[in-house]
Design a protein around this motif. Structure first.
Motif, PDB file in Angstrom:
ATOM      1  N   GLY A  32     -16.287  -2.460 -43.605  1.00 21.72           N
ATOM      2  CA  GLY A  32     -15.426  -1.507 -42.914  1.00 21.72           C
ATOM      3  C   GLY A  32     -14.687  -0.556 -43.827  1.00 21.72           C
ATOM      4  O   GLY A  32     -13.464  -0.397 -43.725  1.00 21.72           O
ATOM      5  N   LEU A  33     -15.403   0.086 -44.723  1.00 20.14           N
ATOM      6  CA  LEU A  33     -14.826   1.077 -45.636  1.00 20.14           C
ATOM      7  C   LEU A  33     -15.554   2.388 -45.373  1.00 20.14           C
ATOM      8  O   LEU A  33     -16.779   2.445 -45.467  1.00 20.14           O
ATOM      9  N   TYR A  34     -14.795   3.436 -45.047  1.00 21.20           N
ATOM     10  CA  TYR A  34     -15.414   4.686 -44.615  1.00 21.20           C
ATOM     11  C   TYR A  34     -14.976   5.872 -45.461  1.00 21.20           C
ATOM     12  O   TYR A  34     -13.823   5.947 -45.906  1.00 21.20           O
ATOM     13  N   GLY A  35     -15.892   6.817 -45.613  1.00 16.44           N
ATOM     14  CA  GLY A  35     -15.576   8.135 -46.128  1.00 16.44           C
ATOM     15  C   GLY A  35     -15.876   9.155 -45.041  1.00 16.44           C
ATOM     16  O   GLY A  35     -16.829   8.989 -44.270  1.00 16.44           O
ATOM     17  N   TYR A  36     -15.054  10.184 -44.948  1.00 17.83           N
ATOM     18  CA  TYR A  36     -15.240  11.225 -43.933  1.00 17.83           C
ATOM     19  C   TYR A  36     -15.075  12.591 -44.582  1.00 17.83           C
ATOM     20  O   TYR A  36     -14.310  12.754 -45.531  1.00 17.83           O
ATOM     21  N   ARG A  37     -15.724  13.584 -44.000  1.00 14.03           N
ATOM     22  CA  ARG A  37     -15.298  14.949 -44.231  1.00 14.03           C
ATOM     23  C   ARG A  37     -14.203  15.241 -43.202  1.00 14.03           C
ATOM     24  O   ARG A  37     -14.285  14.792 -42.045  1.00 14.03           O
ATOM     25  N   ALA A  38     -13.196  15.978 -43.623  1.00 12.02           N
ATOM     26  CA  ALA A  38     -12.074  16.232 -42.713  1.00 12.02           C
ATOM     27  C   ALA A  38     -12.538  16.914 -41.438  1.00 12.02           C
ATOM     28  O   ALA A  38     -11.984  16.672 -40.353  1.00 12.02           O
ATOM     29  N   GLY A  39     -13.574  17.746 -41.528  1.00 14.31           N
ATOM     30  CA  GLY A  39     -14.109  18.397 -40.339  1.00 14.31           C
ATOM     31  C   GLY A  39     -14.656  17.403 -39.335  1.00 14.31           C
ATOM     32  O   GLY A  39     -14.531  17.601 -38.112  1.00 14.31           O
ATOM     33  N   LEU A  40     -15.269  16.314 -39.813  1.00 19.89           N
ATOM     34  CA  LEU A  40     -15.776  15.276 -38.915  1.00 19.89           C
ATOM     35  C   LEU A  40     -14.614  14.597 -38.192  1.00 19.89           C
ATOM     36  O   LEU A  40     -14.700  14.297 -37.003  1.00 19.89           O
ATOM     37  N   LEU A  41     -13.517  14.360 -38.903  1.00 18.88           N
ATOM     38  CA  LEU A  41     -12.343  13.751 -38.261  1.00 18.88           C
ATOM     39  C   LEU A  41     -11.841  14.622 -37.109  1.00 18.88           C
ATOM     40  O   LEU A  41     -11.490  14.118 -36.031  1.00 18.88           O
ATOM     41  N   ARG A  42     -11.824  15.927 -37.328  1.00 22.33           N
ATOM     42  CA  ARG A  42     -11.372  16.841 -36.274  1.00 22.33           C
ATOM     43  C   ARG A  42     -12.316  16.804 -35.074  1.00 22.33           C
ATOM     44  O   ARG A  42     -11.880  16.833 -33.919  1.00 22.33           O
ATOM     45  N   ARG A  43     -13.614  16.738 -35.333  1.00 24.62           N
ATOM     46  CA  ARG A  43     -14.572  16.693 -34.227  1.00 24.62           C
ATOM     47  C   ARG A  43     -14.502  15.348 -33.507  1.00 24.62           C
ATOM     48  O   ARG A  43     -14.592  15.282 -32.280  1.00 24.62           O
ATOM     49  N   PHE A  44     -14.338  14.278 -34.263  1.00 21.64           N
ATOM     50  CA  PHE A  44     -14.345  12.927 -33.709  1.00 21.64           C
ATOM     51  C   PHE A  44     -13.308  12.759 -32.609  1.00 21.64           C
ATOM     52  O   PHE A  44     -13.591  12.204 -31.543  1.00 21.64           O
ATOM     53  N   GLU A  55     -15.088   8.727 -25.761  1.00 22.23           N
ATOM     54  CA  GLU A  55     -15.710   7.479 -26.162  1.00 22.23           C
ATOM     55  C   GLU A  55     -17.154   7.478 -25.680  1.00 22.23           C
ATOM     56  O   GLU A  55     -17.424   7.774 -24.517  1.00 22.23           O
ATOM     57  N   SER A  56     -18.091   7.162 -26.571  1.00 23.84           N
ATOM     58  CA  SER A  56     -19.503   7.198 -26.201  1.00 23.84           C
ATOM     59  C   SER A  56     -19.914   5.895 -25.518  1.00 23.84           C
ATOM     60  O   SER A  56     -19.242   4.865 -25.635  1.00 23.84           O
ATOM     61  N   ALA A  57     -21.056   5.943 -24.822  1.00 18.52           N
ATOM     62  CA  ALA A  57     -21.551   4.763 -24.131  1.00 18.52           C
ATOM     63  C   ALA A  57     -21.882   3.650 -25.113  1.00 18.52           C
ATOM     64  O   ALA A  57     -21.589   2.471 -24.870  1.00 18.52           O
ATOM     65  N   LEU A  58     -22.498   3.991 -26.249  1.00 20.09           N
ATOM     66  CA  LEU A  58     -22.835   2.976 -27.253  1.00 20.09           C
ATOM     67  C   LEU A  58     -21.570   2.368 -27.847  1.00 20.09           C
ATOM     68  O   LEU A  58     -21.479   1.154 -28.043  1.00 20.09           O
ATOM     69  N   GLU A  59     -20.595   3.215 -28.141  1.00 21.12           N
ATOM     70  CA  GLU A  59     -19.323   2.734 -28.694  1.00 21.12           C
ATOM     71  C   GLU A  59     -18.636   1.783 -27.721  1.00 21.12           C
ATOM     72  O   GLU A  59     -18.134   0.719 -28.118  1.00 21.12           O
ATOM     73  N   ALA A 109     -23.292  11.269 -31.273  1.00 21.41           N
ATOM     74  CA  ALA A 109     -23.042  12.710 -31.274  1.00 21.41           C
ATOM     75  C   ALA A 109     -24.035  13.455 -32.161  1.00 21.41           C
ATOM     76  O   ALA A 109     -24.008  14.697 -32.204  1.00 21.41           O
ATOM     77  N   GLY A 110     -24.921  12.703 -32.849  1.00 17.53           N
ATOM     78  CA  GLY A 110     -25.940  13.340 -33.680  1.00 17.53           C
ATOM     79  C   GLY A 110     -25.512  13.629 -35.100  1.00 17.53           C
ATOM     80  O   GLY A 110     -26.222  14.320 -35.840  1.00 17.53           O
ATOM     81  N   GLU A 111     -24.370  13.107 -35.517  1.00 17.24           N
ATOM     82  CA  GLU A 111     -23.878  13.322 -36.878  1.00 17.24           C
ATOM     83  C   GLU A 111     -24.508  12.291 -37.824  1.00 17.24           C
ATOM     84  O   GLU A 111     -24.875  11.183 -37.408  1.00 17.24           O
ATOM     85  N   GLY A 112     -24.591  12.638 -39.112  1.00 20.88           N
ATOM     86  CA  GLY A 112     -25.191  11.752 -40.094  1.00 20.88           C
ATOM     87  C   GLY A 112     -24.191  10.876 -40.812  1.00 20.88           C
ATOM     88  O   GLY A 112     -23.157  11.365 -41.292  1.00 20.88           O
ATOM     89  N   ILE A 113     -24.472   9.577 -40.855  1.00 16.90           N
ATOM     90  CA  ILE A 113     -23.679   8.624 -41.640  1.00 16.90           C
ATOM     91  C   ILE A 113     -24.575   8.101 -42.752  1.00 16.90           C
ATOM     92  O   ILE A 113     -25.646   7.556 -42.484  1.00 16.90           O
TER      93      ILE A 113
END
Length: 250
Positions: free
Chosen positions: A183-195, A200-204, A217-221
């Motif tokens: 459970g250690l994450y890195g983000y681009r700040a733009g992804l945080l704004r979109r998130f 809440e998604s169905a899978l989530e 949402a189609g974003e890359g991790i």
């Protein structure tokens, strides 16, 4: 050498299992201070503690940390990070690493690694780490989140289920296909704004894993196997007492 990434440590006072957890003492220091010291030993250019509680803020400022006050109604740490990104007016490309305040002995190398994934992969919005699973009990445990990834390093799916499923029943765990998500994450700040703008998604909702909102949402991790042993978080008083005894050599 310091790098152009920021480490943010979300720290909230309210906890159903361990109230006031960030301020509980381990070997004489608050848990949040141990996390901050790990972060400041990394290559992060800046370390910030994000909290909604003045008691935590006062303690953090007392040991020299920079504090950003946030709202007290965030449903997740990711939402808290998004508020920090807005408060500090971070650029969309700014890399932000999220370190939980209840992980007192995380290796600074892991913080560097999760940030480096975003630095190296310009098409990634988010990054994280995993480690091999060797114990069949962990593979079958829904509290151990599993992840599978593409050869490129892009995460394909996270699940509480036992994935990948071996149809023939002969796939040994130690071959490395079975990975436990850390459970250690890195983000681009733009992804945080979109998130925070996505529902809440169905899978989530089904798996109770918020990173699935990003995948759906189609974003890359991007994900890599951890370069150092992981650090367990502290969720109960018994775990804290045990670690205190361990660190005291008892």
């Amino acid at each position: 050498m310091k790098q152009d990434f920021m480490c943010v440590i979300p720290a909230r006072f309210g906890s159903s299992r361990l109230p006031g957890k960030p301020l509980l003492l381990l070997a004489g220091k608050p848990l949040v201070q141990w996390a901050w010291e790990s972060a400041t030993a990394s290559d992060a250019g800046e370390v910030v503690i994000a909290t909604d509680d003045r008691r935590i803020a006062a303690a953090a400022e007392g040991f020299g940390a920079r504090v950003v006050m946030t709202r007290d109604d965030h449903p997740s740490g990711t939402d808290r990070l998004a508020e920090v990104a807005e408060s500090l007016q971070l650029s969309d490309d700014q890399v932000v690493v999220n370190l939980q305040g209840d992980e007192p002995s995380v290796s600074p190398r892991l913080l560097n690694q999760v940030a480096q994934l975003l630095i190296e992969h310009s098409d990634a919005s988010m990054s994280t780490l995993s480690e091999a699973i060797h114990d069949p009990a962990d593979f079958d445990n829904p509290n151990v989140v599993k992840v599978v990834r593409a050869d490129t390093g892009r995460a394909l799916y996270f699940s509480r289920a036992s994935i990948p499923f071996s149809r023939d029943g002969d796939q040994p765990l130690f071959e490395g296909l079975v990975q436990r998500h850390l459970g250690l994450y890195g983000y681009r700040a733009g992804l945080l704004r979109r998130f925070v703008g996505w529902p809440e998604s169905a899978l989530e909702r089904t798996e109770k894993l918020e990173q699935l909102r990003v995948l759906q949402a189609g974003e890359g991790i991007w994900i890599a196997e951890a370069c150092a042993p992981s650090s367990p978080g502290i969720d109960t008083q018994a775990q804290l007492d045990s670690l205190n005894r361990q660190w005291a050599g008892q």
